[in-house]
Design a protein around this motif. Structure first.
Motif, short mmCIF file in Angstrom:
data_model
loop_
_atom_site.label_atom_id
_atom_site.label_comp_id
_atom_site.label_asym_id
_atom_site.label_seq_id
_atom_site.Cartn_x
_atom_site.Cartn_y
_atom_site.Cartn_z
N VAL A 120 12.12 38.84 -2.11
CA VAL A 120 11.91 38.38 -0.74
C VAL A 120 10.79 39.20 -0.11
CG1 VAL A 120 12.97 37.98 1.51
CG2 VAL A 120 14.35 37.78 -0.57
N SER A 121 9.75 38.51 0.39
CA SER A 121 8.70 39.17 1.17
C SER A 121 9.19 39.32 2.61
CB SER A 121 7.41 38.34 1.14
OG SER A 121 6.96 38.19 -0.19
N VAL A 122 8.99 40.51 3.18
CA VAL A 122 9.58 40.84 4.48
C VAL A 122 8.50 41.39 5.40
CG1 VAL A 122 11.39 42.18 5.62
CG2 VAL A 122 11.72 41.42 3.26
N ASP A 123 8.56 41.00 6.70
CA ASP A 123 7.59 41.53 7.66
C ASP A 123 8.07 42.87 8.22
OD1 ASP A 123 9.44 41.08 9.72
OD2 ASP A 123 8.44 39.27 10.46
N ALA A 124 7.26 43.44 9.09
CA ALA A 124 7.55 44.79 9.60
C ALA A 124 8.80 44.84 10.47
CB ALA A 124 6.35 45.31 10.39
N GLN A 125 9.24 43.71 10.98
CA GLN A 125 10.44 43.67 11.81
C GLN A 125 11.71 43.39 11.00
OE1 GLN A 125 7.48 41.95 12.94
NE2 GLN A 125 7.15 43.94 13.91
N GLY A 126 11.59 43.26 9.68
CA GLY A 126 12.75 43.01 8.85
C GLY A 126 13.09 41.55 8.69
N ASN A 127 12.16 40.67 9.05
CA ASN A 127 12.39 39.23 8.92
C ASN A 127 11.81 38.72 7.59
OD1 ASN A 127 13.44 38.94 11.65
ND2 ASN A 127 11.33 39.29 12.31
N PRO A 128 12.55 37.88 6.88
CA PRO A 128 12.02 37.34 5.62
C PRO A 128 10.88 36.37 5.87
CG PRO A 128 14.10 36.29 6.17
CD PRO A 128 13.90 37.37 7.18
N ILE A 129 9.86 36.42 5.00
CA ILE A 129 8.70 35.54 5.11
C ILE A 129 8.74 34.47 4.02
CG2 ILE A 129 6.18 35.42 5.09
CD1 ILE A 129 6.21 38.42 5.87
N ASP A 130 9.08 34.92 2.82
CA ASP A 130 9.07 34.02 1.67
C ASP A 130 10.07 34.54 0.65
OD1 ASP A 130 8.12 31.82 0.15
OD2 ASP A 130 6.87 33.18 -1.04
N GLY A 145 9.53 49.83 9.03
CA GLY A 145 8.42 49.61 9.95
C GLY A 145 7.16 49.03 9.38
N ILE A 146 7.11 48.72 8.09
CA ILE A 146 5.93 48.07 7.52
C ILE A 146 6.38 46.91 6.65
CG2 ILE A 146 4.50 50.15 7.55
CD1 ILE A 146 5.08 50.51 4.61
N GLU A 147 5.43 46.02 6.34
CA GLU A 147 5.75 44.89 5.47
C GLU A 147 6.13 45.38 4.08
OE1 GLU A 147 2.63 42.05 5.36
OE2 GLU A 147 2.74 41.58 7.49
N GLY A 148 6.96 44.62 3.40
CA GLY A 148 7.36 45.03 2.07
C GLY A 148 8.04 43.91 1.31
N VAL A 149 8.68 44.30 0.23
CA VAL A 149 9.34 43.34 -0.66
C VAL A 149 10.72 43.87 -1.02
CG1 VAL A 149 9.26 42.23 -2.92
CG2 VAL A 149 7.16 42.51 -1.61
N ALA A 150 11.69 42.99 -0.98
CA ALA A 150 13.04 43.32 -1.43
C ALA A 150 13.29 42.59 -2.74
CB ALA A 150 14.07 42.91 -0.39
N GLU A 151 13.63 43.33 -3.77
CA GLU A 151 13.93 42.74 -5.07
C GLU A 151 15.28 43.26 -5.54
OE1 GLU A 151 10.34 41.93 -7.84
OE2 GLU A 151 9.89 43.86 -6.88
N TRP A 152 16.16 42.37 -5.92
CA TRP A 152 17.46 42.79 -6.41
C TRP A 152 18.13 41.66 -7.15
CZ3 TRP A 152 16.89 40.58 -1.78
CH2 TRP A 152 17.90 39.77 -1.26
N VAL A 153 19.19 42.00 -7.86
CA VAL A 153 20.00 41.02 -8.58
C VAL A 153 21.25 40.74 -7.75
CG1 VAL A 153 21.32 40.51 -10.67
CG2 VAL A 153 19.12 41.70 -10.84
#
Length: 201
Positions: A61-71, A96-104
């Motif tokens: 999941v791609s996530v914005d700086a506010q913790g909202n999912p983008i894609d 506080g910055i954009e990032g990616v969440a990856e998990w099973v």
């Protein structure tokens, strides 16, 4: 002395020519409270008529700086669209910055089926205002079963039709539907997405 006067200009030229290394994306984590409040969804048994067995799904999941999912991308799910929509409803922590969440994600066994008789006897009522205005659309209602012969413990709009009138009519009907559940049903029971179409034809 001229060399020292030119030093700032030389540094600026080097900065423009040599790109700075890109800042790495943050490793984000899914908020467990939001995940528990809205557990993963599956298409209901009967669409097609089979119960989802327990299995693991890879999520990115791609996530914005506010913790909202983008894609979101899903790998290994029986119902990838339903699982993806679930992931897009959760909150994330990214410092506080954009990032990616990856998990099973472990999807539990599905023990409950929507009782189609209760669904057929409680169809959604086409809102007169929407009918007169020629508004049509499909609503995906998300239902969380709570036991055999009982209505859902929670009903949500998994995907809106774009019309608040149609969405509310779908929810009103879905809150009257019951479930047929097998042994082993507990609090980990996945939710079910049920499509409802409002058509003037």
């Amino acid at each position: 002395m001229q060399l020292f006067h030119r030093a700032p200009a030389v540094a600026l030229l080097i900065a423009c020519v040599v790109p700075l290394p890109a800042m790495a994306a943050a490793d984000c984590q899914v908020d467990p409270q939001s995940q528990q409040a809205l557990p993963p969804m599956a298409r209901p048994a009967g669409y097609p008529r089979m119960r989802q067995q327990a299995h693991d799904v890879s999520l990115r999941v791609s996530v914005d700086a506010q913790g909202n999912p983008i894609d979101v991308s899903v790998d290994g799910a029986t119902s990838p669209d339903a699982t993806g929509r679930s992931a897009m409803r959760w909150r994330y922590r990214c410092e506080g910055i954009e990032g990616v969440a990856e998990w099973v994600l472990h999807l539990p066994t599905q023990h409950c089926e929507l009782n189609l008789t209760s669904k057929n006897f409680n169809p959604p009522r086409y809102p007169p205002q929407a009918f007169r205005a020629g508004i049509q659309g499909e609503v995906l209602v998300g239902l969380y079963p709570q036991g055999d012969g009982q209505v859902a413990r929670q009903a949500i709009i998994a995907q809106s039709s774009g019309s608040a009138l149609l969405d509310e009519a779908a929810l009103t009907a879905a809150r009257r539907w019951t479930f047929d559940c097998g042994t082993g049903m507990d609090g980990s029971e996945p939710g079910q997405e049920v499509p409802l179409t409002f058509s003037l034809n």
